[in-house]
Design an enzyme around this catalytic site. Structure first.
Site, PDB file in Angstrom:
ATOM      1  N   HIS A  81       0.854  -1.182   0.000  1.00 54.49           N
ATOM      2  CA  HIS A  81       0.000   0.000   0.000  1.00 54.49           C
ATOM      3  C   HIS A  81       0.893   1.236   0.000  1.00 54.49           C
ATOM      4  O   HIS A  81       2.060   1.181   0.398  1.00 54.49           O
ATOM      5  CB  HIS A  81      -0.890   0.033   1.241  1.00 54.49           C
ATOM      6  CG  HIS A  81      -1.998  -0.979   1.236  1.00 54.49           C
ATOM      7  ND1 HIS A  81      -2.964  -1.020   0.259  1.00 54.49           N
ATOM      8  CD2 HIS A  81      -2.293  -1.988   2.108  1.00 54.49           C
ATOM      9  CE1 HIS A  81      -3.817  -1.998   0.514  1.00 54.49           C
ATOM     10  NE2 HIS A  81      -3.426  -2.602   1.621  1.00 54.49           N
ATOM     11  N   CYS A 125      -0.403   2.503  -4.371  1.00 52.86           N
ATOM     12  CA  CYS A 125      -1.168   3.726  -4.587  1.00 52.86           C
ATOM     13  C   CYS A 125      -0.314   4.922  -4.167  1.00 52.86           C
ATOM     14  O   CYS A 125       0.582   4.815  -3.334  1.00 52.86           O
ATOM     15  CB  CYS A 125      -2.455   3.712  -3.773  1.00 52.86           C
ATOM     16  SG  CYS A 125      -3.672   2.490  -4.325  1.00 52.86           S
TER      17      CYS A 125
END
Length: 242
Positions: A81, A125
């Site tokens: 992430h 991301c």
């Protein structure tokens, strides 16, 4: 490139931080990258489910290992992430990209890895926005941009020369990952490396990756994704699959 590159894949799948969900599909990316990096002649090490502190230690240790060894290139890949500030460890601690790079800059300051490629591939991301795309009004998708280059011959190289950072998505936006098939960016990167690495250098390969990922669309939101990269490479770099 000769067959003595050093590669590390940090594959964060299971998260202990309550605000970060697990990342199903990341093992598909990891296995694909492990195979294609090995085919390109890299010595590959895989690290799984690292906290932020453990990530920093692993990167520092890799930089030191690269300093002591006679490697022609280093390749760091992080599957995790992320946010605008960097990438997350499994405990929710953010590791800035700048910090990741700094371990290898320090090695260059000590004389090792100077003039050798240092590649960073970031599947994460970089924000919460979803790219919904825009209509193409003018120009051909195959237009070629040419910029004149003025070269000089400095006595010393900048410590951050010969680096390439390839991001799955543009800053501020999400990166798409399928729980079954893995992420768009890594899937296409592996695909293009296998197809074109014999005759295309890495920057041209990344342009083709951009082109193919940009054509993809999510359902039902019609979301898009645009990979991006930052390069200080001074020479063409070939990662040939053998």
């Amino acid at each position: 490139m000769t067959s003595n590159g050093l590669a590390m894949i940090i594959n964060n799948k299971n998260f202990t931080h309550k605000r970060l969900e697990d990342r199903p599909g990341t093992d598909v990316d990891c296995e694909s990258l492990d195979a294609v990096y090995s085919e390109c002649g890299f010595e590959v090490e895989i690290k799984r489910d690292l906290t932020g502190s453990d990530m920093e230690t692993a990167l520092s240790d890799m930089a030191e290992r690269a300093r002591l060894g006679k490697y022609s290139a280093v390749l760091v890949t992080v599957l995790s992430h992320g946010c605008k500030a960097g990438v997350y460890g499994t405990d929710g601690r953010v590791v800035p990209i700048k910090l990741m790079i700094s371990y290898f800059e320090k090695v260059c300051e000590r004389g090792s890895l100077v003039g050798k490629p240092k590649i960073f591939v970031i599947q994460a991301c970089r924000g919460e926005s979803i790219d919904l795309g825009v209509d193409q009004l003018d120009g051909s998708p195959d237009d070629v941009q040419t910029v004149p280059v003025v070269a000089d011959k400095p006595e010393k190289l900048p410590k951050n020369a010969d680096m390439l950072i390839a991001y799955a998505t543009f800053t501020g936006y999400r990166a798409v990952r399928n729980p079954e098939y893995g992420s768009w960016f890594i899937e296409v990167l592996v695909e293009v490396l296998r197809e074109r690495s014999q005759y295309d250098h890495l920057m041209d390969i990344l342009v083709e990756v951009n082109k193919r990922v940009a054509k993809k669309v999510t359902n039902p939101h019609k979301g898009k994704q645009m990979p991006t990269s930052v390069s200080t490479l001074r020479k063409k770099l070939f990662l040939r699959v053998v």
